[in-house]
Design a protein around this motif. Structure first.
Motif, mmCIF file in Angstrom:
data_model
loop_
_atom_site.group_PDB
_atom_site.id
_atom_site.type_symbol
_atom_site.label_atom_id
_atom_site.label_comp_id
_atom_site.label_asym_id
_atom_site.label_seq_id
_atom_site.Cartn_x
_atom_site.Cartn_y
_atom_site.Cartn_z
ATOM 1 N N GLY A 73 0.821 -1.214 0.000
ATOM 2 C CA GLY A 73 0.000 0.000 0.000
ATOM 3 C C GLY A 73 0.852 1.259 0.000
ATOM 4 O O GLY A 73 0.527 2.244 -0.675
ATOM 5 N N GLY B 163 2.134 1.789 -3.478
ATOM 6 C CA GLY B 163 1.073 2.333 -4.332
ATOM 7 C C GLY B 163 0.804 3.801 -4.055
ATOM 8 O O GLY B 163 0.650 4.603 -4.978
ATOM 9 N N MET B 164 0.778 4.157 -2.766
ATOM 10 C CA MET B 164 0.527 5.556 -2.410
ATOM 11 C C MET B 164 1.665 6.467 -2.833
ATOM 12 O O MET B 164 1.440 7.634 -3.167
ATOM 13 C CB MET B 164 0.324 5.689 -0.903
ATOM 14 C CG MET B 164 -1.066 5.316 -0.456
ATOM 15 S SD MET B 164 -1.273 5.500 1.322
ATOM 16 C CE MET B 164 -0.979 7.236 1.551
ATOM 17 N N PRO C 232 -0.936 8.652 -5.386
ATOM 18 C CA PRO C 232 -1.669 9.051 -4.189
ATOM 19 C C PRO C 232 -3.122 9.355 -4.504
ATOM 20 O O PRO C 232 -3.465 9.675 -5.641
ATOM 21 C CB PRO C 232 -0.931 10.311 -3.733
ATOM 22 C CG PRO C 232 -0.311 10.857 -4.956
ATOM 23 C CD PRO C 232 0.014 9.677 -5.822
ATOM 24 N N TRP D 10 -6.920 4.866 -1.865
ATOM 25 C CA TRP D 10 -6.098 4.156 -0.885
ATOM 26 C C TRP D 10 -6.625 4.366 0.529
ATOM 27 O O TRP D 10 -6.398 3.539 1.412
ATOM 28 C CB TRP D 10 -4.646 4.647 -0.940
ATOM 29 C CG TRP D 10 -3.954 4.307 -2.204
ATOM 30 C CD1 TRP D 10 -3.672 5.157 -3.226
ATOM 31 C CD2 TRP D 10 -3.466 3.028 -2.604
ATOM 32 N NE1 TRP D 10 -3.020 4.488 -4.230
ATOM 33 C CE2 TRP D 10 -2.887 3.182 -3.870
ATOM 34 C CE3 TRP D 10 -3.456 1.768 -2.008
ATOM 35 C CZ2 TRP D 10 -2.308 2.119 -4.556
ATOM 36 C CZ3 TRP D 10 -2.881 0.719 -2.696
ATOM 37 C CH2 TRP D 10 -2.315 0.907 -3.959
ATOM 38 N N TYR E 6 -7.809 1.348 3.952
ATOM 39 C CA TYR E 6 -6.954 1.405 5.136
ATOM 40 C C TYR E 6 -7.719 1.919 6.354
ATOM 41 O O TYR E 6 -7.417 1.537 7.479
ATOM 42 C CB TYR E 6 -5.682 2.219 4.871
ATOM 43 C CG TYR E 6 -4.688 1.380 4.111
ATOM 44 C CD1 TYR E 6 -3.935 0.420 4.766
ATOM 45 C CD2 TYR E 6 -4.543 1.501 2.740
ATOM 46 C CE1 TYR E 6 -3.046 -0.379 4.079
ATOM 47 C CE2 TYR E 6 -3.654 0.700 2.042
ATOM 48 C CZ TYR E 6 -2.916 -0.242 2.721
ATOM 49 O OH TYR E 6 -2.052 -1.050 2.040
ATOM 50 N N MET F 182 -2.041 5.532 7.174
ATOM 51 C CA MET F 182 -2.149 5.407 5.710
ATOM 52 C C MET F 182 -3.440 6.062 5.220
ATOM 53 O O MET F 182 -3.434 6.783 4.216
ATOM 54 C CB MET F 182 -2.113 3.935 5.301
ATOM 55 C CG MET F 182 -0.818 3.236 5.608
ATOM 56 S SD MET F 182 0.477 3.593 4.443
ATOM 57 C CE MET F 182 -0.035 2.593 3.086
ATOM 58 N N ALA F 183 -4.549 5.796 5.914
ATOM 59 C CA ALA F 183 -5.824 6.404 5.534
ATOM 60 C C ALA F 183 -5.747 7.922 5.658
ATOM 61 O O ALA F 183 -6.190 8.658 4.762
ATOM 62 C CB ALA F 183 -6.944 5.846 6.407
ATOM 63 N N ALA G 5 -3.620 9.342 2.786
ATOM 64 C CA ALA G 5 -4.312 9.264 1.498
ATOM 65 C C ALA G 5 -5.383 10.337 1.391
ATOM 66 O O ALA G 5 -5.490 11.029 0.367
ATOM 67 C CB ALA G 5 -4.924 7.880 1.310
#
Length: 183
Positions: A56, A59-60, A64, A68, A72, A105-106, A109
Motif C-alpha cells: 500500500g 502504491g501511495m 496518491p 487508498w 486502510y 495510511m488512511a 491518502a
C-alpha cells in the motif's frame, strides 16, 4: 505523494521490497500453522499486515489519492477493535501498531487528496492534513523506526530472532516518516 519523483520511486522500491519479503514469509508458513500456540499464527498475521502495508505504501508513493484511504480506514478499524479484544499482550501490541499504521495510511491518502497537486513543503504550498496529527504520527513512526533499528543493530550476531524481518519493519517505519514529511 508530493515529493520529488526520485524520492517517490525510491520509497516505492523500498516499500515493495519490504512488503514483498513479508508476503514471501507468509507463503513460507503453512496454513496449518495457524492453530499452533507457539506464536506462528501471530507471526503470520503480522507478516500479512506488513505485506499489505508495504505494498500500500508503494502504491501511495506512486499514485496518491482517496482510493487508498478507505480500505486502510476499514483495516484500521478492524485492527484497533482486534487490539482491544486480542488475547496476549504481544498480539494486542502488534494489532495496535498495525492499526495505527493503517490509520496513518488512511489519513495520508485522504489528506494528500485534498492538497494542491505538486505542492510540498519546499515550495511554500499549504501543508496537507492537520499539523498536530502529522507531528504525532512523525514522532510515533520515527521512534518506532529508531527502536526497531536499534534492535537490529543490537542483535548483531545472536540468533535471538532473524534480523531481516526487523530490518524490514525499520525500513517501513522510515518509509512512513518519509511519507509524512512530504505532507
Amino acid at each position: 505523494m508530493h515529493g520529488p519523483a526520485l524520492v517517490n520511486w525510491l520509497l516505492a522500491a523500498l516499500a515493495t521490497g519490504s512488503g514483498g519479503y513479508c508476503g514471501w514469509r507468509v507463503r513460507q508458513t503453512r496454513w496449518t500453522d495457524r492453530s499452533c500456540g507457539d506464536g506462528r499464527a501471530a507471526r503470520r498475521e503480522s507478516d500479512v499486515l506488513e505485506a499489505a502495508m508495504g505494498l500500500g505504501m508503494a502504491g501511495m508513493a506512486l499514485l496518491p489519492g482517496v482510493p487508498w484511504g478507505w480500505p486502510y480506514a476499514l483495516l484500521a478499524a478492524v485492527l484497533l477493535v482486534g487490539a482491544l479484544a486480542g488475547r496476549g499482550a504481544g498480539l494486542r501490541a502488534h494489532r495496535l501498531h498495525h492499526g495505527i499504521g493503517a490509520l496513518a495510511m488512511a489519513y495520508m491518502a485522504l489528506a494528500m487528496a485534498g492538497a494542491p497537486p505538486g505542492g510540498h513543503a519546499g515550495h511554500h504550498a499549504a501543508a496537507a492534513g492537520l499539523p498536530v496529527v502529522t507531528g504525532l504520527l512523525l514522532v510515533y513512526f520515527g521512534g518506532y523506526a529508531l527502536w526497531v533499528g536499534g534492535r537490529v543493530i543490537a542483535a548483531g550476531g545472536p540468533p535471538v530472532a532473524p534480523p531481516l524481518p526487523r530490518a524490514c519493519r525499520a525500513a517501513m517505519g522510515i518509509g512512513m516518516v518519509a511519507m509524512l514529511l512530504t505532507m
